[in-house]
Write an enzyme that holds these catalytic residues in place. Structure first.
Site, PDB file in Angstrom:
ATOM      1  N   CYS A 248      41.700  41.117  42.921  1.00  0.00           N
ATOM      2  CA  CYS A 248      41.817  41.978  41.734  1.00  0.00           C
ATOM      3  C   CYS A 248      40.437  42.334  41.167  1.00  0.00           C
ATOM      4  CB  CYS A 248      42.722  41.309  40.709  1.00  0.00           C
ATOM      5  SG  CYS A 248      43.411  42.492  39.503  1.00  0.00           S
ATOM      6  N   GLN A 252      37.088  44.309  42.898  1.00  0.00           N
ATOM      7  CA  GLN A 252      36.325  45.438  42.350  1.00  0.00           C
ATOM      8  C   GLN A 252      34.839  45.085  42.210  1.00  0.00           C
ATOM      9  OE1 GLN A 252      38.396  46.167  38.673  1.00  0.00           O
ATOM     10  NE2 GLN A 252      40.355  46.374  39.727  1.00  0.00           N
ATOM     11  N   TYR A 293      41.960  49.465  37.041  1.00  0.00           N
ATOM     12  CA  TYR A 293      40.823  50.112  37.708  1.00  0.00           C
ATOM     13  C   TYR A 293      41.006  49.996  39.212  1.00  0.00           C
ATOM     14  CZ  TYR A 293      38.686  50.094  33.109  1.00  0.00           C
ATOM     15  OH  TYR A 293      38.445  50.304  31.767  1.00  0.00           O
ATOM     16  N   HIS A 333      47.819  40.611  44.119  1.00  0.00           N
ATOM     17  CA  HIS A 333      47.812  39.175  43.853  1.00  0.00           C
ATOM     18  C   HIS A 333      48.584  38.402  44.919  1.00  0.00           C
ATOM     19  CE1 HIS A 333      45.941  39.023  39.827  1.00  0.00           C
ATOM     20  NE2 HIS A 333      46.369  40.274  39.761  1.00  0.00           N
ATOM     21  N   GLU A 335      48.662  35.282  45.344  1.00  0.00           N
ATOM     22  CA  GLU A 335      49.189  34.004  44.838  1.00  0.00           C
ATOM     23  C   GLU A 335      50.604  34.142  44.301  1.00  0.00           C
ATOM     24  OE1 GLU A 335      47.745  36.022  41.235  1.00  0.00           O
ATOM     25  OE2 GLU A 335      46.986  35.786  43.269  1.00  0.00           O
TER      26      GLU A 335
END
Length: 364
Positions: A248, A252, A293, A333, A335
């Site tokens: 995430c 970036q 973003y 994600h 996880e």
């Protein structure tokens, strides 16, 4: 008790208050997940945001002591169509209303969340304020104040740990840089026996390497990656020294460290049902996402980065790998907290990358 949700464009939603009775200002966003509201509320990536749940009934299975993604939720508010007053689940030990009241988070129910979601999709993420309703509230003045309000840009500093701490294991040593870490990431590393050291976001590359890591995890987190340039510089110094895995915000920041650019999405990706294609296998994964973003694919030209995953809804970049160094990242994600478990294998891939890198060093 009635409550208003007032948006900066002058739109007013009148509903019923629950949770904390205090007023709150934040960026209004929406999440399309049907379940997982506890993990969503406690996800540090929602720092500074008022979260709208598109699923109509929220709170029906209550709150338990196991599913928190952080100890102190950072969300600024919760917007729902209907808040369940009497949850039913064998793990339930409190209600959604009780959690919000305890943590100081205001909520509003009994509004048209479909209308609000369409508005956000049309105009983009928008500033809003949750406040008490009534004739004494001057809506036009609230709107003027809201339009002039500049939301904080120090979200990472707000949610990152302030001191390093260990989560011991007998396997690979991983330094996890906490930009706003969900504890699901730590849980997945612990499942694989990793010896994890969690460090603050401002930890230098020299400090990180002094721990002797087999790999470095770049966690998720809130806000604009442009607001934490010192984190980008740290990643630049780590690149090539040790295997990297970013998730995430970590994805970036990694992209920016490698010379790419990022941009703000109109209304972001938030939910547990986002399809992503692994370009190396052609396999489609259903993923959990929470980000506002994205990495600019056109700006990847001239870098040593290769796109490995792409979003099927809008074609944005969802995964990267470095062509020269043992480093890869994903925007979503893996996880799975909350959400599907299609992408858990990425943690195994990180373990394999660290193992291969250690062998190369031994025989170098």
């Amino acid at each position: 008790m009635e409550r208003y949700l007032i948006l900066e464009d002058g739109t007013v939603f009148e509903g019923t208050a629950f949770g904390s009775r205090k007023a709150s200002v934040g960026e209004v966003v929406f999440n399309t997940s049907m379940t997982g509201y506890q993990e969503i509320l406690s996800d540090p990536s929602y720092c500074g945001q008022i979260v709208t749940m598109t699923y109509p009934l929220i709170g029906n299975y209550g709150i338990n002591s196991d599913d928190f993604e952080s100890i102190i939720p950072a969300a600024k508010g919760l917007v729902v169509r209907e808040a369940a007053d009497f949850p039913s689940n064998f793990r339930c030990n409190s209600t959604l209303d009780e959690l919000l009241e305890t943590k100081g988070i205001p909520g509003i129910a009994e509004i048209d969340t479909r209308k609000l979601t369409r508005l956000i999709r049309s105009k983009g993420s928008i500033k809003g304020v949750l406040t008490a309703a009534g004739e004494e509230v001057d809506v036009s003045e609230v709107v003027r104040t809201l339009q002039q309000t500049v939301l904080p840009t120090d979200q990472v500093a707000q949610v990152s740990t302030t001191h390093p701490y260990p989560s011991p294991g007998r396997g690979k040593r991983v330094v996890l840089i906490d930009y706003g870490m969900k504890h699901g990431i730590l849980r997945e590393l612990n499942k694989r026996a990793c010896d994890v050291i969690v460090v603050p976001h401002h930890t230098s590359a020299n400090e990180i390497m002094a721990w002797g890591p087999d790999g470095v995890m770049l966690s998720n987190g809130p806000g604009d990656p442009k607001d934490v340039p010192q984190c980008v510089e740290t990643i630049k110094q780590l690149l090539g020294e040790v295997p990297l895995f970013g998730i995430c915000l970590g994805h970036q920041l990694f992209a920016r460290a490698c010379g790419a650019e990022t941009f703000k999405l109109k209304f972001g990706h938030r939910g547990g049902n986002h399809p992503v294609m692994d370009l190396t296998t052609g396999r489609v994964e259903i993923t959990s996402q929470n980000h506002g973003y994205s990495v600019d694919e056109e700006a990847l030209q001239g870098t040593r980065l290769k796109v490995t995953h792409t979003a099927l809804n809008d074609g944005t970049v969802e995964g990267l790998k470095h062509l020269d160094y043992p480093a890869f990242t994903v925007q979503y994600h893996p996880e799975s907290s909350p959400g599907p478990e299609d992408s858990n294998y990425l943690f195994d891939r990180f373990i394999e990358l660290m193992t291969a890198n250690r062998k190369e060093q031994q025989y170098a």
